[in-house]
Design a protein around this motif. Structure first.
Motif, PDB file in Angstrom:
ATOM      1  N   MET A   1      24.550 -10.561  -6.050  1.00 19.67           N
ATOM      2  CA  MET A   1      25.727 -11.107  -6.189  1.00 19.67           C
ATOM      3  C   MET A   1      26.510 -10.879  -4.778  1.00 19.67           C
ATOM      4  N   THR A   2      26.970 -12.026  -4.152  1.00 21.14           N
ATOM      5  CA  THR A   2      27.884 -11.788  -2.830  1.00 21.14           C
ATOM      6  C   THR A   2      28.862 -10.996  -2.957  1.00 21.14           C
ATOM      7  N   ALA A   3      28.965 -10.257  -1.791  1.00 15.14           N
ATOM      8  CA  ALA A   3      30.155  -9.317  -1.853  1.00 15.14           C
ATOM      9  C   ALA A   3      30.892  -9.621  -0.243  1.00 15.14           C
ATOM     10  N   TYR A   4      32.012  -9.032  -0.108  1.00 13.09           N
ATOM     11  CA  TYR A   4      32.763  -9.347   0.875  1.00 13.09           C
ATOM     12  C   TYR A   4      33.534  -8.165   1.583  1.00 13.09           C
ATOM     13  N   ALA A   5      33.492  -8.133   2.788  1.00 15.04           N
ATOM     14  CA  ALA A   5      34.363  -6.855   3.382  1.00 15.04           C
ATOM     15  C   ALA A   5      35.580  -7.717   3.878  1.00 15.04           C
ATOM     16  N   ILE A   6      36.683  -7.384   3.757  1.00 13.12           N
ATOM     17  CA  ILE A   6      38.083  -8.081   4.034  1.00 13.12           C
ATOM     18  C   ILE A   6      38.819  -6.704   4.851  1.00 13.12           C
ATOM     19  N   GLY A   7      39.274  -7.417   5.848  1.00 13.78           N
ATOM     20  CA  GLY A   7      39.881  -6.556   6.771  1.00 13.78           C
ATOM     21  C   GLY A   7      41.318  -7.429   7.087  1.00 13.78           C
ATOM     22  N   LEU A   8      42.488  -6.469   7.003  1.00 16.73           N
ATOM     23  CA  LEU A   8      43.818  -6.913   7.272  1.00 16.73           C
ATOM     24  C   LEU A   8      44.357  -6.033   8.363  1.00 16.73           C
ATOM     25  N   LEU A   9      44.398  -6.770   9.321  1.00 16.03           N
ATOM     26  CA  LEU A   9      44.749  -5.927  10.861  1.00 16.03           C
ATOM     27  C   LEU A   9      46.326  -6.417  11.045  1.00 16.03           C
ATOM     28  N   GLU A  10      47.197  -5.485  11.320  1.00 17.42           N
ATOM     29  CA  GLU A  10      48.329  -5.620  11.834  1.00 17.42           C
ATOM     30  C   GLU A  10      48.544  -4.971  13.170  1.00 17.42           C
ATOM     31  N   ASP A  11      49.557  -5.266  14.093  1.00 19.73           N
ATOM     32  CA  ASP A  11      49.852  -4.391  15.175  1.00 19.73           C
ATOM     33  C   ASP A  11      48.800  -4.400  16.037  1.00 19.73           C
ATOM     34  N   LEU A  12      47.967  -5.349  16.158  1.00 17.82           N
ATOM     35  CA  LEU A  12      46.641  -5.190  16.840  1.00 17.82           C
ATOM     36  C   LEU A  12      47.129  -5.210  18.408  1.00 17.82           C
ATOM     37  N   GLN A  13      46.556  -4.398  19.321  1.00 20.65           N
ATOM     38  CA  GLN A  13      46.764  -3.978  20.705  1.00 20.65           C
ATOM     39  C   GLN A  13      45.459  -4.323  21.540  1.00 20.65           C
ATOM     40  N   PHE A  14      45.429  -5.590  21.590  1.00 24.26           N
ATOM     41  CA  PHE A  14      44.348  -6.299  22.332  1.00 24.26           C
ATOM     42  C   PHE A  14      44.106  -5.539  23.856  1.00 24.26           C
ATOM     43  N   GLY A  15      42.925  -4.970  23.854  1.00 25.07           N
ATOM     44  CA  GLY A  15      42.314  -4.334  25.190  1.00 25.07           C
ATOM     45  C   GLY A  15      41.248  -3.868  25.169  1.00 25.07           C
ATOM     46  N   PRO A  16      40.637  -3.200  26.145  1.00 24.46           N
ATOM     47  CA  PRO A  16      39.212  -3.172  26.327  1.00 24.46           C
ATOM     48  C   PRO A  16      38.516  -2.439  25.263  1.00 24.46           C
ATOM     49  N   ASP A  17      39.213  -1.742  24.386  1.00 19.65           N
ATOM     50  CA  ASP A  17      38.516  -1.198  23.217  1.00 19.65           C
ATOM     51  C   ASP A  17      38.058  -2.472  22.084  1.00 19.65           C
ATOM     52  N   ASP A  53      46.399 -10.433  10.931  1.00 20.89           N
ATOM     53  CA  ASP A  53      45.122 -11.446  10.914  1.00 20.89           C
ATOM     54  C   ASP A  53      44.211 -10.875   9.892  1.00 20.89           C
ATOM     55  N   CYS A  54      43.644 -11.870   9.263  1.00 18.18           N
ATOM     56  CA  CYS A  54      42.482 -11.525   8.198  1.00 18.18           C
ATOM     57  C   CYS A  54      41.305 -11.885   8.904  1.00 18.18           C
ATOM     58  N   VAL A  55      40.118 -10.808   8.194  1.00 17.09           N
ATOM     59  CA  VAL A  55      38.859 -11.106   8.370  1.00 17.09           C
ATOM     60  C   VAL A  55      38.335 -11.069   7.195  1.00 17.09           C
ATOM     61  N   VAL A  56      37.090 -11.868   6.915  1.00 15.97           N
ATOM     62  CA  VAL A  56      36.459 -11.984   5.712  1.00 15.97           C
ATOM     63  C   VAL A  56      34.784 -12.052   6.306  1.00 15.97           C
ATOM     64  N   ILE A  57      34.090 -11.103   5.800  1.00 14.73           N
ATOM     65  CA  ILE A  57      32.731 -11.226   6.111  1.00 14.73           C
ATOM     66  C   ILE A  57      31.813 -11.100   4.903  1.00 14.73           C
ATOM     67  N   SER A  87      45.130  -1.306   9.989  1.00 19.80           N
ATOM     68  CA  SER A  87      44.175  -1.844   9.338  1.00 19.80           C
ATOM     69  C   SER A  87      43.845  -1.429   7.956  1.00 19.80           C
ATOM     70  N   THR A  88      43.737  -2.307   7.029  1.00 15.46           N
ATOM     71  CA  THR A  88      42.974  -2.202   5.790  1.00 15.46           C
ATOM     72  C   THR A  88      41.990  -2.788   5.659  1.00 15.46           C
ATOM     73  N   VAL A  89      40.988  -1.881   5.146  1.00 16.03           N
ATOM     74  CA  VAL A  89      39.537  -2.728   4.846  1.00 16.03           C
ATOM     75  C   VAL A  89      39.028  -2.193   3.826  1.00 16.03           C
ATOM     76  N   PHE A  90      38.317  -3.272   2.942  1.00 12.37           N
ATOM     77  CA  PHE A  90      37.889  -3.145   1.471  1.00 12.37           C
ATOM     78  C   PHE A  90      36.577  -3.753   1.237  1.00 12.37           C
ATOM     79  N   LEU A  91      35.975  -3.578   0.507  1.00 13.30           N
ATOM     80  CA  LEU A  91      34.786  -4.252  -0.156  1.00 13.30           C
ATOM     81  C   LEU A  91      34.956  -4.807  -1.378  1.00 13.30           C
ATOM     82  N   LEU A  92      34.418  -5.799  -1.907  1.00 12.82           N
ATOM     83  CA  LEU A  92      34.675  -6.303  -3.195  1.00 12.82           C
ATOM     84  C   LEU A  92      33.637  -7.200  -3.511  1.00 12.82           C
TER      85      LEU A  92
END
Length: 113
Positions: A1-17, A53-57, A87-92
């Protein structure tokens, strides 16, 4: 059964890392069959509040999703993200069969329809 990694990212400080994180994450997904379905997209909110921003894998299974997140390849990337965002990351797990009907949950819960 397909599973998903969900990421909810706020206040992203874009830089080298974050650049390094983005350059390296694809290679960590490949051995586990992970594929981006949504990446860096702002949701169109209808309820609640979220300003990030949202991420779904997608992964072939929950076991693959867990193995990716817990992998030696992904572990060094986590601080690159967490030190530069909230960030909040969860699997479902996804639904077992398509088409899925919401009322099917009533059967699972033993509730008469």
């Amino acid at each position: 059964m397909t599973a998903y990694a969900i990421g909810l990212l706020e206040d992203l400080q874009f830089g080298p890392d974050i650049v390094s994180y983005l350059q390296r994450i694809d290679a960590t997904l490949a051995p586990y069959g992970g594929e981006f379905l949504v990446h860096g997209t702002r949701p169109e909110l209808r309820e609640g509040s979220f300003g990030g921003d949202c991420v779904v894998i997608a992964f072939p299974s929950m076991e693959q999703a867990r193995a990716w997140y817990d992998s030696d390849a992904y572990a060094p990337l986590i601080p690159l993200r967490t030190q530069h965002s909230r960030s909040t990351v969860f699997l479902l797990e996804g639904v077992k069969e398509l088409p899925y009907r919401a009322a099917g949950l009533l059967d699972k819960l033993g509730v008469a329809a």
